[in-house]
Write a protein that holds these residues in place. Structure first.
Motif, mmCIF file in Angstrom:
data_model
loop_
_atom_site.group_PDB
_atom_site.id
_atom_site.type_symbol
_atom_site.label_atom_id
_atom_site.label_comp_id
_atom_site.label_asym_id
_atom_site.label_seq_id
_atom_site.Cartn_x
_atom_site.Cartn_y
_atom_site.Cartn_z
ATOM 1 N N PRO A 135 -25.851 -46.945 116.740
ATOM 2 C CA PRO A 135 -24.686 -47.429 117.189
ATOM 3 C C PRO A 135 -24.003 -48.656 117.232
ATOM 4 O O PRO A 135 -25.104 -49.807 117.258
ATOM 5 C CB PRO A 135 -25.026 -47.222 118.852
ATOM 6 C CG PRO A 135 -26.016 -47.232 119.028
ATOM 7 C CD PRO A 135 -26.870 -46.573 117.735
ATOM 8 N N LEU A 136 -23.185 -49.147 116.265
ATOM 9 C CA LEU A 136 -22.572 -50.188 116.585
ATOM 10 C C LEU A 136 -22.472 -51.601 117.686
ATOM 11 O O LEU A 136 -21.887 -50.880 118.463
ATOM 12 C CB LEU A 136 -21.214 -50.533 116.259
ATOM 13 C CG LEU A 136 -20.411 -52.180 115.852
ATOM 14 C CD1 LEU A 136 -21.158 -52.649 114.340
ATOM 15 C CD2 LEU A 136 -18.931 -51.682 115.177
ATOM 16 N N THR A 137 -23.362 -52.643 117.721
ATOM 17 C CA THR A 137 -23.501 -53.222 119.090
ATOM 18 C C THR A 137 -22.475 -54.189 119.301
ATOM 19 O O THR A 137 -21.500 -54.601 118.026
ATOM 20 C CB THR A 137 -24.747 -53.634 119.322
ATOM 21 O OG1 THR A 137 -24.795 -55.167 118.734
ATOM 22 C CG2 THR A 137 -25.744 -53.116 119.754
ATOM 23 N N ASP A 138 -22.172 -54.843 120.587
ATOM 24 C CA ASP A 138 -20.767 -55.670 120.141
ATOM 25 C C ASP A 138 -20.972 -56.955 119.484
ATOM 26 O O ASP A 138 -20.780 -58.204 118.615
ATOM 27 C CB ASP A 138 -20.406 -56.413 121.577
ATOM 28 C CG ASP A 138 -19.754 -55.128 122.317
ATOM 29 O OD1 ASP A 138 -19.100 -54.248 122.238
ATOM 30 O OD2 ASP A 138 -19.837 -54.629 123.537
ATOM 31 N N ALA A 139 -23.313 -57.060 119.763
ATOM 32 C CA ALA A 139 -22.939 -58.587 118.941
ATOM 33 C C ALA A 139 -23.308 -58.036 117.581
ATOM 34 O O ALA A 139 -22.634 -59.080 117.065
ATOM 35 C CB ALA A 139 -24.464 -58.769 119.670
ATOM 36 N N TYR A 140 -23.022 -57.499 116.703
ATOM 37 C CA TYR A 140 -23.391 -56.906 115.727
ATOM 38 C C TYR A 140 -22.041 -57.113 115.069
ATOM 39 O O TYR A 140 -21.637 -57.222 114.019
ATOM 40 C CB TYR A 140 -23.758 -55.602 115.260
ATOM 41 C CG TYR A 140 -24.290 -56.149 113.570
ATOM 42 C CD1 TYR A 140 -25.003 -56.565 113.621
ATOM 43 C CD2 TYR A 140 -23.003 -54.959 113.103
ATOM 44 C CE1 TYR A 140 -24.750 -56.364 111.349
ATOM 45 C CE2 TYR A 140 -23.857 -54.929 111.287
ATOM 46 C CZ TYR A 140 -24.453 -54.917 110.787
ATOM 47 O OH TYR A 140 -24.166 -55.378 109.301
ATOM 48 N N ALA A 141 -20.766 -56.594 116.385
ATOM 49 C CA ALA A 141 -19.909 -55.917 115.409
ATOM 50 C C ALA A 141 -18.886 -57.628 115.146
ATOM 51 O O ALA A 141 -18.060 -57.794 114.448
ATOM 52 C CB ALA A 141 -18.727 -55.501 116.586
ATOM 53 N N ALA B 26 -12.791 -46.140 99.970
ATOM 54 C CA ALA B 26 -14.503 -45.538 100.108
ATOM 55 C C ALA B 26 -15.154 -45.841 101.336
ATOM 56 O O ALA B 26 -15.817 -45.405 101.103
ATOM 57 C CB ALA B 26 -14.682 -46.954 98.840
ATOM 58 N N PHE B 27 -14.844 -46.402 101.811
ATOM 59 C CA PHE B 27 -15.600 -46.966 103.273
ATOM 60 C C PHE B 27 -14.359 -46.550 104.603
ATOM 61 O O PHE B 27 -13.563 -47.365 104.470
ATOM 62 C CB PHE B 27 -15.521 -49.070 103.457
ATOM 63 C CG PHE B 27 -17.265 -49.209 102.144
ATOM 64 C CD1 PHE B 27 -18.130 -49.015 102.160
ATOM 65 C CD2 PHE B 27 -16.245 -50.382 100.676
ATOM 66 C CE1 PHE B 27 -19.028 -49.603 101.519
ATOM 67 C CE2 PHE B 27 -17.215 -50.687 100.186
ATOM 68 C CZ PHE B 27 -18.294 -50.182 100.393
ATOM 69 N N PRO B 28 -15.567 -45.796 105.386
ATOM 70 C CA PRO B 28 -14.627 -45.126 106.421
ATOM 71 C C PRO B 28 -14.708 -46.395 107.635
ATOM 72 O O PRO B 28 -15.468 -47.276 107.577
ATOM 73 C CB PRO B 28 -15.774 -43.640 107.006
ATOM 74 C CG PRO B 28 -16.961 -44.111 106.199
ATOM 75 C CD PRO B 28 -16.964 -45.297 104.899
ATOM 76 N N LEU B 29 -14.010 -45.966 108.415
ATOM 77 C CA LEU B 29 -14.058 -46.984 109.625
ATOM 78 C C LEU B 29 -14.800 -47.076 110.409
ATOM 79 O O LEU B 29 -16.044 -46.344 110.733
ATOM 80 C CB LEU B 29 -12.662 -47.199 110.274
ATOM 81 C CG LEU B 29 -11.670 -46.625 110.028
ATOM 82 C CD1 LEU B 29 -10.159 -45.874 111.684
ATOM 83 C CD2 LEU B 29 -11.247 -48.802 109.721
ATOM 84 N N GLY B 30 -16.039 -48.463 110.905
ATOM 85 C CA GLY B 30 -17.254 -47.924 112.006
ATOM 86 C C GLY B 30 -16.445 -47.151 112.952
ATOM 87 O O GLY B 30 -15.610 -47.612 113.388
ATOM 88 N N GLN B 31 -17.830 -47.325 114.134
ATOM 89 C CA GLN B 31 -17.304 -46.963 114.881
ATOM 90 C C GLN B 31 -18.720 -47.458 115.771
ATOM 91 O O GLN B 31 -19.571 -47.953 115.458
ATOM 92 C CB GLN B 31 -19.280 -45.297 114.681
ATOM 93 C CG GLN B 31 -18.171 -44.710 114.058
ATOM 94 C CD GLN B 31 -16.407 -43.924 114.333
ATOM 95 O OE1 GLN B 31 -16.467 -43.577 115.444
ATOM 96 N NE2 GLN B 31 -15.812 -43.435 112.845
#
Length: 157
Positions: A91-97, A152-157
């Motif tokens: 999952p996409l973490t806040d820090a990575y986002a 080509a790239f979907p939205l991040g989740q």
């Protein structure tokens, strides 16, 4: 120099606004034809669209090569950032986002610097009308490329 770059940017926008007035289907077909021609031989397409004199070509092609290197580097950097976001296993973490957002904004800044540098180089290499024509052509091709990346790239989740 800034006034010249600003005037060139304004001229490109006015030309772009005039292009919007054409039929959407005709504009899309023209853009698709430009993309196809650029994929086959971008240098040939640029040479055809600019109709350079031998003296102009001597100054233009080194500037063009520098612009292409700088813009390709920005495109690669953007693609890597988006692939990292989309290809993430967990999952996409806040820090990575936050890190990705900072990188994408930095990439936009780098692209603007590269475009400014390119505009200045073109104004040194070509008469202003031909410089504006080249920058408009480059803008069309980059916009189409950005569209392809967006699709080509979907939205991040």
């Amino acid at each position: 120099m800034r006034k010249i770059v600003a005037a060139l940017a304004a001229a490109c926008m006015l030309v772009s606004v005039a292009a919007v007035a054409q039929e959407p289907a005709a504009g899309a077909a023209e853009l698709a034809a430009l993309q196809k021609a650029a994929r086959a031989d971008k240098r040939g397409l640029v040479a055809e669209k600019l109709a350079l004199t031998p003296a102009e070509a001597t100054k233009f092609w080194p500037a063009y090569d520098g612009c292409q290197r700088d813009l390709a580097q920005v495109t690669r950097r953007r693609t890597v950032a988006i692939e990292g976001l989309v290809g993430r296993d967990g999952p996409l973490t806040d820090a990575y986002a936050r890190k990705v957002v900072d990188e994408l904004v930095a990439i936009e800044d780098a692209e603007m610097r590269a475009l400014r540098k390119c505009a200045q180089a073109m104004l040194r290499a070509l008469p202003p009308r031909k410089a504006a024509r080249y920058l408009q052509l480059e803008n069309k091709l980059r916009t189409a490329q950005d569209y392809e990346i967006a699709v080509a790239f979907p939205l991040g989740q």
